[in-house]
Design an enzyme around this catalytic site. Structure first.
Site, PDB file in Angstrom:
ATOM      1  N   HIS A   1      30.822  22.312  12.882  1.00  0.00           N
ATOM      2  CA  HIS A   1      31.684  21.005  13.025  1.00  0.00           C
ATOM      3  C   HIS A   1      32.091  20.557  11.664  1.00  0.00           C
ATOM      4  CE1 HIS A   1      27.346  20.087  11.822  1.00  0.00           C
ATOM      5  NE2 HIS A   1      27.747  19.082  11.408  1.00  0.00           N
TER       6      HIS A   1
ATOM      7  N   ASP B   1      24.482  22.406  10.769  1.00  0.00           N
ATOM      8  CA  ASP B   1      23.622  21.782  10.181  1.00  0.00           C
ATOM      9  C   ASP B   1      22.049  22.703  10.180  1.00  0.00           C
ATOM     10  OD1 ASP B   1      25.379  19.583   9.742  1.00  0.00           O
ATOM     11  OD2 ASP B   1      24.579  18.371  11.241  1.00  0.00           O
TER      12      ASP B   1
ATOM     13  N   HIS C   1      30.764  23.576   9.042  1.00  0.00           N
ATOM     14  CA  HIS C   1      29.369  24.209   8.980  1.00  0.00           C
ATOM     15  C   HIS C   1      28.481  23.945  10.105  1.00  0.00           C
ATOM     16  CE1 HIS C   1      29.269  19.825   8.018  1.00  0.00           C
ATOM     17  NE2 HIS C   1      27.984  20.025   8.625  1.00  0.00           N
TER      18      HIS C   1
ATOM     19  N   ARG D   1      36.284   6.260   6.999  1.00  0.00           N
ATOM     20  CA  ARG D   1      35.444   6.653   7.979  1.00  0.00           C
ATOM     21  C   ARG D   1      34.043   6.723   7.269  1.00  0.00           C
ATOM     22  NH1 ARG D   1      33.980   9.755  12.518  1.00  0.00           N
ATOM     23  NH2 ARG D   1      32.231  10.928  12.246  1.00  0.00           N
TER      24      ARG D   1
HETATM   25  C1  OGA Z   1      27.266  16.212   7.799  1.00  0.00           C
HETATM   26  C2  OGA Z   1      28.232  15.989   8.849  1.00  0.00           C
HETATM   27  C3  OGA Z   1      29.780  14.465   9.663  1.00  0.00           C
HETATM   28  C4  OGA Z   1      30.380  12.938   9.214  1.00  0.00           C
HETATM   29  O1  OGA Z   1      27.167  15.363   6.910  1.00  0.00           O
HETATM   30  O2  OGA Z   1      26.684  17.431   7.794  1.00  0.00           O
HETATM   31  O3  OGA Z   1      28.619  16.944   9.563  1.00  0.00           O
HETATM   32  O4  OGA Z   1      31.179  12.707  10.140  1.00  0.00           O
HETATM   33  N1  OGA Z   1      28.772  15.007   8.591  1.00  0.00           N
HETATM   34  O5  OGA Z   1      30.135  12.710   8.241  1.00  0.00           O
HETATM   35 NI    NI Z   2      27.033  18.248   9.387  1.00  0.00          NI
END
Ligand code: OGA
Ligand code: NI
Length: 332
Positions: free
Chosen positions: A262, A207, A205, A272
């Site tokens: 990403h 942001d 996606h 994580r």
């Molecule tokens: C998000 C995202 C990445 C992560 O929450 O929009 O891209 O490492 N998160 O959690």
């Molecule tokens: Ni994101």
């Protein structure tokens, strides 16, 4: 339920062929203690829509304190955590992301950055620790917002924009619609048995806001998409921040910067934990290219407010390109 995605051979060999020490080399690095980093920030936003920041000025104590509280929350029994859910849109969510069927190997807590206590009554799940959590959150958010404003002001310098707070004032506005997200990706031991398979933690996606400021623990998983569509892994670094250009900044720069696609892949061994501040404008703000960046060009986008954008995004899937709904058709 597991979400399995078989990447194409090319994608997978991209991931495999990267020698760990070179994986990072492509990602721009910004030293925020150097006051004239504007041109490097601009270059990174044009080429990647993504960069890493060191000497960010956010006290380590604020980071470790909030992370410890997040870890404690995620270790509660599911039935407890669910008392802070469902994420509609704020609150606790588990596996399901948004309302349109997206799922991932992740649980999360979505919060407003407004220090006003009443807007997040679901935090009562923290019991007597609620006030401590709020205060850790406020310390962290204020320091990270300050870093975000410094980045946006240096960016404005790099673009030769006046006044230099053209972007940062949107985050500083009392009405700013910024949100904060804690993501927890539990380890997924089954993955080891599933050879050649990636499992999606958080599907691809962009942001939607102006800028996203991400800090994670030292577990890998984050990947960004390059302009040619290939994916590269971002080596984790718990002492740094990772910055994403959001859709709104793409529009404000009339496409000169592009929001970065990403995703996060699940890890078989380690969990994580990421904390993301999404800097957004007030709901009533018109999102449009800044006239001083247009240099006689036409806007690539129809005019819309942040509220209208969010409303549209609400009905779309995570991977959808939301901005196509706002592009202007220019007759050739
Ligand atoms: C998000 C995202 C990445 C992560 O929450 O929009 O891209 O490492 N998160 O959690
Ligand atoms: Ni994101």
């Amino acid at each position: 339920m597991l979400v399995l995605s078989k990447p194409t051979i090319e994608q997978y060999s991209d991931i495999r062929n990267c020698i760990p020490s070179t994986l990072c080399s492509g990602i721009p690095l910004i030293d925020l203690s150097k006051p004239d980093s504007g041109h490097l920030i601009v270059k990174a936003c044009e080429e990647f829509g993504f960069f890493k920041v060191i000497n960010h000025g956010v006290p380590m104590e604020f980071i470790t304190n909030l992370e410890a509280k997040a870890v404690r929350f995620f270790s509660l029994p599911l039935s407890e955590k669910e008392k802070a859910g469902p994420a509609a849109p704020l609150g606790y969510g588990n596996k399901s992301i948004g309302l349109n069927g997206d799922i991932g190997w992740v649980e999360y807590l979505l919060l407003t950055t407004n220090p006003d206590a009443s807007s997040q009554s679901f935090l009562s799940v923290f019991g007597e620790n609620q006030e401590k959590f709020r205060s850790a959150l406020n310390d962290y958010v204020s320091a990270v917002r300050k870093m975000g404003c410094e980045i946006l002001e240096q960016m404005a310098d790099g673009l030769k924009l006046q006044p230099r707070n053209v972007f940062s004032k949107l985050l500083m506005d009392k009405q700013s619609d910024s949100v904060f997200r804690l993501n927890h990706y539990p380890p997924c031991p089954e993955l080891q048995a599933l050879n050649d398979t990636n499992m999606i933690g958080f599907g691809e996606h962009t942001d939607p806001q102006i800028i996203s400021l991400l800090r994670s623990n030292n577990t890998s998983g984050l990947q960004i998409s390059l302009r040619d569509g290939s994916w590269i892994s971002v080596p984790p670094d718990q002492n740094s921040f990772f910055i994403n250009v959001g859709d709104s900044l793409q529009v404000m720069t009339n496409g000169r910067f592009q929001s970065v696609r990403h995703r996060v892949l699940a890890n078989s061994m380690k969990s994580r934990v990421s904390m993301i501040y999404f800097g957004g404008p007030p709901l009533s703000e018109k999102i449009a290219p800044l006239p001083s960046l247009m240099k006689g060009e036409r806007s690539l986008y129809k005019e819309f407010t942040w509220f209208e954008y969010k409303k549209t995004a609400f009905n779309l899937r995570l991977a959808d390109n939301r901005l196509v709904n706002f592009e202007r058709i220019i007759a050739s």
